[in-house]
Design a protein around this motif. Sequence first.
Motif, PDB file in Angstrom:
ATOM      1  N   ALA A  32      -3.938  10.269  -4.445  1.00 25.51           N
ATOM      2  CA  ALA A  32      -4.034   9.432  -3.869  1.00 25.51           C
ATOM      3  C   ALA A  32      -3.096   8.326  -3.563  1.00 25.51           C
ATOM      4  CB  ALA A  32      -5.426   8.688  -3.896  1.00 25.51           C
ATOM      5  N   LEU A  33      -2.658   7.374  -2.385  1.00 29.33           N
ATOM      6  CA  LEU A  33      -2.330   6.841  -1.675  1.00 29.33           C
ATOM      7  C   LEU A  33      -2.698   5.973  -1.094  1.00 29.33           C
ATOM      8  CD1 LEU A  33       0.149   5.326  -0.747  1.00 29.33           C
ATOM      9  CD2 LEU A  33       0.219   7.108   1.617  1.00 29.33           C
ATOM     10  N   ASP A  34      -2.754   4.587  -1.598  1.00 32.86           N
ATOM     11  CA  ASP A  34      -3.637   3.185  -1.490  1.00 32.86           C
ATOM     12  C   ASP A  34      -2.676   2.283  -0.863  1.00 32.86           C
ATOM     13  OD1 ASP A  34      -5.835   1.175  -1.059  1.00 32.86           O
ATOM     14  OD2 ASP A  34      -5.343   0.478  -3.292  1.00 32.86           O
ATOM     15  N   VAL A  35      -3.187   1.957   0.320  1.00 31.15           N
ATOM     16  CA  VAL A  35      -1.999   1.099   1.327  1.00 31.15           C
ATOM     17  C   VAL A  35      -2.557  -0.021   1.712  1.00 31.15           C
ATOM     18  CG1 VAL A  35      -0.946   1.235   3.776  1.00 31.15           C
ATOM     19  CG2 VAL A  35      -1.433   3.647   3.088  1.00 31.15           C
ATOM     20  N   GLY A  36      -1.793  -0.967   1.545  1.00 30.83           N
ATOM     21  CA  GLY A  36      -2.577  -2.305   1.675  1.00 30.83           C
ATOM     22  C   GLY A  36      -2.536  -3.024   0.210  1.00 30.83           C
ATOM     23  N   CYS A  37      -2.718  -1.994  -1.632  1.00 32.26           N
ATOM     24  CA  CYS A  37      -3.633  -2.243  -2.267  1.00 32.26           C
ATOM     25  C   CYS A  37      -3.529  -3.666  -3.092  1.00 32.26           C
ATOM     26  CB  CYS A  37      -2.720  -1.517  -3.569  1.00 32.26           C
ATOM     27  SG  CYS A  37      -1.591  -2.254  -3.716  1.00 32.26           S
ATOM     28  N   GLY A  38      -2.829  -4.622  -1.894  1.00 35.59           N
ATOM     29  CA  GLY A  38      -3.641  -6.212  -2.918  1.00 35.59           C
ATOM     30  C   GLY A  38      -3.071  -6.266  -4.457  1.00 35.59           C
ATOM     31  N   ASP A  39      -4.176  -6.932  -5.365  1.00 36.79           N
ATOM     32  CA  ASP A  39      -4.125  -6.658  -6.220  1.00 36.79           C
ATOM     33  C   ASP A  39      -4.729  -5.565  -7.036  1.00 36.79           C
ATOM     34  OD1 ASP A  39      -6.986  -6.775  -5.927  1.00 36.79           O
ATOM     35  OD2 ASP A  39      -7.496  -8.661  -6.711  1.00 36.79           O
ATOM     36  N   GLY A  40      -4.415  -4.329  -6.703  1.00 35.05           N
ATOM     37  CA  GLY A  40      -4.794  -2.813  -7.166  1.00 35.05           C
ATOM     38  C   GLY A  40      -6.327  -2.924  -7.147  1.00 35.05           C
ATOM     39  N   GLU A  52      -4.047  10.669  -9.675  1.00 40.13           N
ATOM     40  CA  GLU A  52      -2.905  10.057  -9.678  1.00 40.13           C
ATOM     41  C   GLU A  52      -2.804   8.940  -8.268  1.00 40.13           C
ATOM     42  OE1 GLU A  52       1.829  11.759  -9.340  1.00 40.13           O
ATOM     43  OE2 GLU A  52       0.520  13.065 -10.195  1.00 40.13           O
ATOM     44  N   VAL A  53      -2.435   8.312  -8.399  1.00 35.87           N
ATOM     45  CA  VAL A  53      -2.527   7.059  -7.545  1.00 35.87           C
ATOM     46  C   VAL A  53      -0.901   5.625  -7.024  1.00 35.87           C
ATOM     47  CG1 VAL A  53      -3.602   5.265  -6.658  1.00 35.87           C
ATOM     48  CG2 VAL A  53      -4.902   6.550  -8.126  1.00 35.87           C
ATOM     49  N   ASP A  54      -0.508   6.572  -5.787  1.00 41.97           N
ATOM     50  CA  ASP A  54       0.301   5.452  -5.538  1.00 41.97           C
ATOM     51  C   ASP A  54      -0.091   3.837  -4.757  1.00 41.97           C
ATOM     52  OD1 ASP A  54       2.581   7.541  -6.788  1.00 41.97           O
ATOM     53  OD2 ASP A  54       2.273   8.364  -4.702  1.00 41.97           O
ATOM     54  N   ALA A  55       0.047   3.477  -5.155  1.00 35.85           N
ATOM     55  CA  ALA A  55      -0.460   1.905  -4.082  1.00 35.85           C
ATOM     56  C   ALA A  55       1.245   1.458  -4.062  1.00 35.85           C
ATOM     57  CB  ALA A  55      -0.767   0.988  -5.344  1.00 35.85           C
ATOM     58  N   ASP A  75      -3.801   5.930 -14.001  1.00 38.70           N
ATOM     59  CA  ASP A  75      -2.088   5.925 -13.791  1.00 38.70           C
ATOM     60  C   ASP A  75      -1.682   5.367 -12.171  1.00 38.70           C
ATOM     61  OD1 ASP A  75       0.072   8.008 -12.841  1.00 38.70           O
ATOM     62  OD2 ASP A  75      -0.967   9.559 -13.454  1.00 38.70           O
ATOM     63  N   VAL A  76      -1.450   4.509 -11.395  1.00 40.13           N
ATOM     64  CA  VAL A  76      -0.791   3.677 -11.165  1.00 40.13           C
ATOM     65  C   VAL A  76       0.458   2.994 -10.682  1.00 40.13           C
ATOM     66  CG1 VAL A  76      -2.098   2.114  -9.279  1.00 40.13           C
ATOM     67  CG2 VAL A  76      -3.497   2.786 -10.351  1.00 40.13           C
ATOM     68  N   ARG A  77       1.035   3.750  -9.479  1.00 41.57           N
ATOM     69  CA  ARG A  77       2.763   3.082  -9.282  1.00 41.57           C
ATOM     70  C   ARG A  77       2.164   2.261  -8.506  1.00 41.57           C
ATOM     71  NH1 ARG A  77       2.495   8.500 -10.141  1.00 41.57           N
ATOM     72  NH2 ARG A  77       2.678   9.092  -8.313  1.00 41.57           N
ATOM     73  N   TYR A  78       2.773   1.439  -8.617  1.00 42.11           N
ATOM     74  CA  TYR A  78       2.683  -0.103  -7.443  1.00 42.11           C
ATOM     75  C   TYR A  78       4.095  -0.095  -6.547  1.00 42.11           C
ATOM     76  CZ  TYR A  78      -1.730  -1.276  -9.466  1.00 42.11           C
ATOM     77  OH  TYR A  78      -2.835  -0.927  -9.672  1.00 42.11           O
TER      78      TYR A  78
END
Length: 213
Positions: A32-40, A52-55, A75-78
């Motif tokens: 997944a991709l989270d666009v504009g993730c802020g504080d996650g 597996e998240v790209d933020a 599993d989050v990569r900021y």
Amino acid sequence: MYGLRYRDFAWNHNAHYHDTLLRHVPPGARRALDVGCGDGRFARRLALRGLEVDAIDPDAAALGLARERTPARLDVRYTAAPLSGIDLEPGAYDFISAIASLHHMPLGDALRRLDAALAPGGVLAVLGLYREDTATDRAAGLAALPGQWATAAGLKLGRLLTGVPDPASLSDMRVTDPQSTLHEIAAETGRTLPGARIRRRLYWRYSLVHVRP
């Protein structure tokens, strides 16, 4: 850790729709991709489902908070960057979310880039803001007020009973007013992603759901 849990469960206009967006995660989704993730906060919700998240977010300070609040087991990569500043791998994501972020960028360009990054059958789920322009917009805003007042009263009572701090005192979100009306957003979406579903929501929000063929 209590502060982390409290932040992740505190109510606000965007978090009100997190469960709604999560229902659009396709079965078997892995990335997944989270666009504009802020504080996650939403990125963590996705990771808790095993994705597996790209933020990404251009606000480095917000990402500092996101990293602080994200357990190492998730599993989050900021990445501190705007959407326009990263190269998205074509067809890489099964699910892409954008919560209160697309009004910060040219909508058509953003939708095209996100669509191209979806795998076949992948889902783009947007929760966006729009500028009130019509009597219907204003009526929807008025309809949201009783629910907002009731929720605020419930939160205040809960704080009195538990001693938990006011969510406003813990908020790091910076707000920018949207410039496009819902009609303009729908028209641009129709040109860019024909067949995408747009729905007006309470709390001055709209949802957009697109499934890549």
